[in-house]
Design a protein around this motif. Sequence first.
Motif, PDB file in Angstrom:
ATOM      1  N   UNK A  93       0.840  -1.205   0.000  1.00 41.10           N
ATOM      2  CA  UNK A  93       0.000   0.000   0.000  1.00 41.10           C
ATOM      3  C   UNK A  93       0.876   1.257   0.000  1.00 41.10           C
ATOM      4  N   UNK A  94       1.943   1.199   0.791  1.00 37.57           N
ATOM      5  CA  UNK A  94       2.882   2.319   0.829  1.00 37.57           C
ATOM      6  C   UNK A  94       3.569   2.509  -0.510  1.00 37.57           C
ATOM      7  N   UNK A  95       4.000   1.381  -1.117  1.00 39.80           N
ATOM      8  CA  UNK A  95       4.639   1.467  -2.439  1.00 39.80           C
ATOM      9  C   UNK A  95       3.688   2.082  -3.448  1.00 39.80           C
ATOM     10  N   UNK A  96       2.436   1.638  -3.346  1.00 43.32           N
ATOM     11  CA  UNK A  96       1.462   2.095  -4.333  1.00 43.32           C
ATOM     12  C   UNK A  96       1.260   3.605  -4.275  1.00 43.32           C
TER      13      UNK A  96
ATOM     14  N   UNK B  53       3.359   5.765  -3.082  1.00 44.12           N
ATOM     15  CA  UNK B  53       4.600   6.428  -3.507  1.00 44.12           C
ATOM     16  C   UNK B  53       4.716   6.423  -5.025  1.00 44.12           C
ATOM     17  N   UNK B  54       4.463   5.257  -5.625  1.00 50.27           N
ATOM     18  CA  UNK B  54       4.579   5.145  -7.084  1.00 50.27           C
ATOM     19  C   UNK B  54       3.583   6.088  -7.767  1.00 50.27           C
ATOM     20  N   UNK B  55       2.359   6.116  -7.216  1.00 44.52           N
ATOM     21  CA  UNK B  55       1.334   7.026  -7.751  1.00 44.52           C
ATOM     22  C   UNK B  55       1.828   8.460  -7.777  1.00 44.52           C
TER      23      UNK B  55
ATOM     24  N   UNK C  74       4.903   9.662  -7.374  1.00 45.67           N
ATOM     25  CA  UNK C  74       6.126   9.903  -8.150  1.00 45.67           C
ATOM     26  C   UNK C  74       5.809   9.911  -9.650  1.00 45.67           C
ATOM     27  N   UNK C  75       4.941   8.996 -10.072  1.00 44.92           N
ATOM     28  CA  UNK C  75       4.583   8.966 -11.504  1.00 44.92           C
ATOM     29  C   UNK C  75       3.872  10.258 -11.896  1.00 44.92           C
TER      30      UNK C  75
ATOM     31  N   UNK D 193       4.189  13.217 -10.520  1.00 39.75           N
ATOM     32  CA  UNK D 193       5.194  14.295 -10.580  1.00 39.75           C
ATOM     33  C   UNK D 193       6.056  14.163 -11.830  1.00 39.75           C
ATOM     34  N   UNK D 194       6.445  12.932 -12.123  1.00 37.48           N
ATOM     35  CA  UNK D 194       7.330  12.682 -13.255  1.00 37.48           C
ATOM     36  C   UNK D 194       6.668  13.123 -14.572  1.00 37.48           C
ATOM     37  N   UNK D 195       5.402  12.726 -14.741  1.00 40.53           N
ATOM     38  CA  UNK D 195       4.702  13.070 -15.981  1.00 40.53           C
ATOM     39  C   UNK D 195       4.421  14.565 -16.072  1.00 40.53           C
TER      40      UNK D 195
ATOM     41  N   UNK E 100       7.536  16.274 -17.040  1.00 35.63           N
ATOM     42  CA  UNK E 100       7.839  16.025 -18.447  1.00 35.63           C
ATOM     43  C   UNK E 100       6.992  16.922 -19.355  1.00 35.63           C
TER      44      UNK E 100
ATOM     45  N   UNK F  84       8.649  15.711 -24.586  1.00 32.64           N
ATOM     46  CA  UNK F  84       8.058  14.651 -25.390  1.00 32.64           C
ATOM     47  C   UNK F  84       6.857  15.212 -26.128  1.00 32.64           C
TER      48      UNK F  84
ATOM     49  N   UNK G 169      -2.755  13.257 -24.124  1.00 37.07           N
ATOM     50  CA  UNK G 169      -2.767  13.524 -22.703  1.00 37.07           C
ATOM     51  C   UNK G 169      -3.758  14.633 -22.404  1.00 37.07           C
TER      52      UNK G 169
END
Lengths: 203, 262
Positions: free
Chosen positions: B53-56, B58-60, B62-63, B65-67, B70, B76, B81
């Motif tokens: 749950x914590x990973x999820x 965090x990944x959410x 970070x993704x 922010x990353x997008x 970008x 790109x 989008x």
Amino acid sequence: MGKSTVWTDKEILEAISGSNQINEAIRQLYEGYYGVLENYILQNSGNEADAADTIQETMLVFLNLIETNRFRGESSINSVLYGINRNIWLTTLRKRKSTLNRDQLYSTQQEREVPDISKTLEEVEGYQLMMSLFEKLGKKCRQLLHLFYYENLSMKEIAAQEGYTNDQIARNTKLKCMKELMNQIEGNKHLKDLVKNALGYGK
Amino acid sequence: MENKYDDRFLLHYLDGMLDPSEKQLLEQEMEKSQVIRERLYLMRFTIRAIKFKGYKSSVNEIQHDFLQHRIENKSFTSVSTPKLEGKERPMQFWTKIAASLLFLCTLGYVLWLFQADGAQLYESNFISYEIALERGAGLQENQLESLYINGEFKQMFQVSAEKTLEEFESFELLLLGTAALELNNPEEAIWYLQQIDSDNTENQTDDYQDEVDFFMAMSYLKQGAYEQALRLVQKMRSEEQHKYHSNFSWAEEYSIRLQNML
């Protein structure tokens, strides 16, 4: 830690498996591999939204592989991520297009490249169900379990941060929360079967 | 024996809080007891779910922010989008759009002109002759003039039937010529107007010459006689003092030239 801007595979693995700077490690994964993974989806009938969904799942499966000690750096992170991403995307396409030949082709490729992926995906499905039960816990329980197991804080730190009288009280509360969560699992037949199934291959 | 290894004990094992001897004892017990083993595995699975749950989340995060980063850096090309839809367009973008529209409109107009035939040019350029007010004040109004003002063009030819061309004054010839054009009879219009032109050449006068040039040009366009029309249009456009100097554009002149070449 004195890492350079771009981390090595070893540094990323250490950060994740040691629960040390997990977020920074995940960021490194995105910076280093998102483009390659996205490109694969775009070149194989997917769009950017498909890529975003697939890559998110890929990252979670990859983290679970490290968490369950199924990946310890035997091959490069790049090839493992690529394999997982490909596998998940082919599974998605298989669901969308039910052509028999395509099904067989995908299954063959899937098994050859990432043998553990179907088991990991089954585990992930179990985690997702368990998360819905986790949400039923009280806020204090959720926070305590998160801080201890994900943030890797000690009981002393949690007690201070969350206002428990001492670390023993926090420890007792944690046990109570865990029992409550496990009781909910025991009461959910579907989840219990799923977990049992996953535990069949677990350590 | 199994009571000793309760949830608290198993949790301590999973949290790494047992001393080595206790840990060894439990592991030995697990080899023998399926109940303990299953309970421990379920507990470990639960802990992994909490971590997941914590990973999820965090990944959410970070993704996202990353997008976002970008998109902001335009590193790109987006296809679909949705976040891009709300993006502010720079002034340069709108300038390019305006320039493109202007170019397309101009191109369309030029193409229309180049493919326009004599009838189309006649329709877009024809204006009726209007009798000047000062003339009416100074001279006695004749019958043809009255009929012309009232738009009774056919009667003009009926009352003039007995007269020869030479018997008409230049002004009457002009009225009859323009009346013939109003009745869509360019041949007859040319017949009357040419008489004024000939008289002017012969007498070295320029009575109503500007009007004659214009209405004869219109008559030729109506007939599809582009060579004669072009000669008159070029004359009008080249003489700045000509009353009809601005009635034809360069594009219309080229359009007539093009039609003449075809």
